[in-house]
Each structure stands twice: as structure tokens, then as C-alpha cells.
Motif scaffolding. Structure first.
Motif, PDB file in Angstrom:
ATOM      1  N   ALA A  51       3.923  12.234  -2.483  1.00  9.41           N
ATOM      2  CA  ALA A  51       4.917  12.484  -3.536  1.00  9.41           C
ATOM      3  C   ALA A  51       5.169  11.208  -4.336  1.00  9.41           C
ATOM      4  O   ALA A  51       5.286  11.244  -5.570  1.00  9.41           O
ATOM      5  N   MET A  52       5.252  10.070  -3.641  1.00 13.24           N
ATOM      6  CA  MET A  52       5.468   8.786  -4.312  1.00 13.24           C
ATOM      7  C   MET A  52       4.284   8.431  -5.212  1.00 13.24           C
ATOM      8  O   MET A  52       4.455   7.961  -6.343  1.00 13.24           O
ATOM      9  N   LEU A  53       3.075   8.677  -4.736  1.00 10.21           N
ATOM     10  CA  LEU A  53       1.894   8.418  -5.552  1.00 10.21           C
ATOM     11  C   LEU A  53       1.894   9.295  -6.808  1.00 10.21           C
ATOM     12  O   LEU A  53       1.612   8.817  -7.914  1.00 10.21           O
ATOM     13  N   VAL A  54       2.215  10.564  -6.637  1.00 10.44           N
ATOM     14  CA  VAL A  54       2.260  11.489  -7.772  1.00 10.44           C
ATOM     15  C   VAL A  54       3.291  11.044  -8.800  1.00 10.44           C
ATOM     16  O   VAL A  54       3.047  11.091 -10.017  1.00 10.44           O
ATOM     17  N   GLU A  55       4.447  10.591  -8.325  1.00 11.40           N
ATOM     18  CA  GLU A  55       5.486  10.122  -9.237  1.00 11.40           C
ATOM     19  C   GLU A  55       5.015   8.948 -10.101  1.00 11.40           C
ATOM     20  O   GLU A  55       5.508   8.727 -11.195  1.00 11.40           O
TER      21      GLU A  55
END
Length: 286
Positions: free
Chosen positions: A155-159
Motif C-alpha cells: 500500500a505504501m509503495l502504491v501511494e
């Protein structure tokens, strides 16, 4: 005489039945080596046994199982193969999706709080200082069903605009300690793990925290058909736990009552993580 003997045998049978311990099957997934898992959980299971016996007014025998992996633990809880477990938030959510009737017992506290950090780490000499610097790098995830090691990390990478295709490669290594080792030895450029593992295994002079992100503390969950009486007794025993040794080994400061909505932060992260893998294009119909 026969009636007297039969009566004695019946009374002995009743007494023996009353003395039969209540056997509870406890399960946990392997976030660390098996020896560490036994060391962490044996004290807390021993500590809650006495209050459980006092509340239920019978002897209690708790057996611990370390699942082969996260998935087998999730299925075991959903299918009712174990009585209660200690899971990560995402494993609870996945088990709840398989069986909406699983029962939350309590949640752990970290320094009195219901939140703690996961971290993305990298070698200091890797040139990685921000999440954006992970473009074209290799990444070590934890178990595919790990809250910190996979879902919240993705999720952090996608953000930050990074999907699977933007990484040079990625691999699921399972346990948090294996992720730490991968970064220390340089087999992967970066990885995600819980902050406590970073503090235990990594030298901050060599391994830096690229990004910290919030996670909800771990829930203890019971199978759907475990009686309300036993569930309430386990909850009360956890909430009253004061053994410093048991809490220290477990890495928490105590327990608190909880409800499913306290894990919405993780549910949102799991939804975001879906976008880490691009949706395959549908082939045109002939």
C-alpha cells in the motif's frame, strides 16, 4: 451389593469427568523461528491458565501449535480446527472473510497504545533514501498474508507511484527475520518488516529506515463456535495479565478490549495493496 457397586462406579465416573481438563488448542503463525515462538508464547499461555481455571472452575490444558505458514493458520481458525489464535490484523481480516463468525477476544497494547510501526529498510550505502528511490530496485516482502511485510508495505509503495513493474524484482521471504537478513547481506535492496525486528537485528549505522508506517496491534481471536463462556474467560484472563515476564517476551505492555472497526486502517491498506499488481488486460473476443 450390585446396586452399591454400580453407584460407586457411577460416582467415580462423574468425579473423573469433572477432573478431565478443558483442552484448548492455541495457534500462532511463524513470524520468527520456532524456538523463538515457543519462548515468546509459553509464558503468556502459562500466565492466563490460572485465571482461566478460576473463572471456569475447572482445570485447563492449553496446547500450542505453530502453523506452517500464515495461510494454514487462517484456514485453521476459519474452519474451527483451533480454539483461539494470536494473529496479525490482516490474517484476522482474511479469516473473517472466510468465516464472519470468528470472535475477537482482545488486542495487544504497545507501550499502552493500539498502534505501532512497520518499516521499509535499506542498506545505507544503497543510495535509497526515499520510497521513490525504490524504482528499479529489488524488494523483500514477508509472508504473502503479512500485514506489515506485504499488505501495508505494498500500500505504501502504491501511494508513492510504485507498482510491481517499477521494481527490478521482488520476493516473499516469509518471516520478518529473513527479510532483515536479506537486506543485511545484500541479496535484496530493500524490504518491509516490523520495527521490533529492525531494532533487534539491524545496526542503524548500516541499515536505515526509509519509511515508517502505522499498523494496528495484534488481535487474539477465537473460532466461531467456541462458547461465549470460554471466550469471555479468555478475554478476562488476557485483560488481567500482569506478568512482566510474559508481557516482555510477547513484546507488549498489556491487552485491551477491541472491536472489528479498530482494524479498518488495515482493511484500507489491503484494498490499496490490490493496485500493486496491475490488472491484466482482457483479451479481445474473436
Amino acid at each position: 451389593m450390585k446396586i452399591f457397586v454400580a453407584t460407586i462406579l457411577l460416582l467415580c465416573s462423574i468425579v473423573q469427568g469433572q477432573q478431565t481438563p478443558l483442552r484448548l488448542e492455541f495457534g500462532v503463525y511463524p513470524s520468527d523461528r520456532a524456538a523463538i515462538m515457543y519462548r515468546k508464547f509459553s509464558p503468556v499461555l502459562d500466565a492466563i491458565r490460572v485465571p482461566l481455571e478460576n473463572i471456569l472452575q475447572r482445570e485447563v490444558d492449553i496446547h500450542m501449535t505453530i502453523f506452517q505458514d500464515y495461510e494454514s493458520g487462517i484456514k485453521a481458525l476459519a474452519n474451527g480446527d483451533v480454539d483461539f489464535v494470536r494473529f496479525g490484523p490482516s490474517s484476522f481480516i482474511l479469516a473473517e472473510q472466510l468465516n464472519p463468525e470468528v470472535q475477537l477476544l482482545a488486542m495487544e497494547l504497545r507501550k499502552g497504545l493500539k498502534r505501532f510501526n512497520g518499516v521499509i529498510i535499506a542498506r545505507k550505502d544503497s543510495g535509497i533514501k526515499t520510497v521513490q528511490d525504490l524504482h528499479g530496485k529489488s524488494f523483500a516482502f514477508g509472508d504473502p498474508n503479512s500485514t506489515i511485510g506485504t499488505f501495508l508495505a505494498q500500500a505504501m509503495l502504491v501511494e508513492h507511484g510504485i507498482q510491481e513493474a517499477e521494481l527490478a524484482s521482488h520476493e516473499h521471504l516469509g518471516r520478518h527475520d529473513k527479510v532483515a537478513k536479506a537486506i543485511i547481506t545484500g541479496t535484496h535492496d530493500a524490504g518491509a518488516l516490523k520495527s521490533s525486528t529492525y531494532k533487534t537485528l539491524c545496526n542503524p549505522k548500516d541499515i536505515i529506515i526509509v519509511k515508517a508506517f502505522s499498523n494496528v496491534t495484534k488481535p487474539w481471536v477465537a473460532r466461531s463456535e467456541l462458547s461465549k463462556e470460554i471466550c469471555s474467560a479468555i478475554t478476562a484472563s488476557l485483560l488481567s495479565l500482569e506478568s512482566e515476564e510474559a508481557l516482555r517476551e510477547l513484546g507488549c505492555s498489556g491487552f485491551a478490549e477491541t472491536s472489528p472497526d479498530e482494524y479498518d486502517l488495515v482493511r484500507v491498506g489491503m484494498e490499496k495493496a490490490i493496485s500493486f499488481y496491475p490488472i491484466p488486460e482482457e483479451e479481445p473476443e474473436d
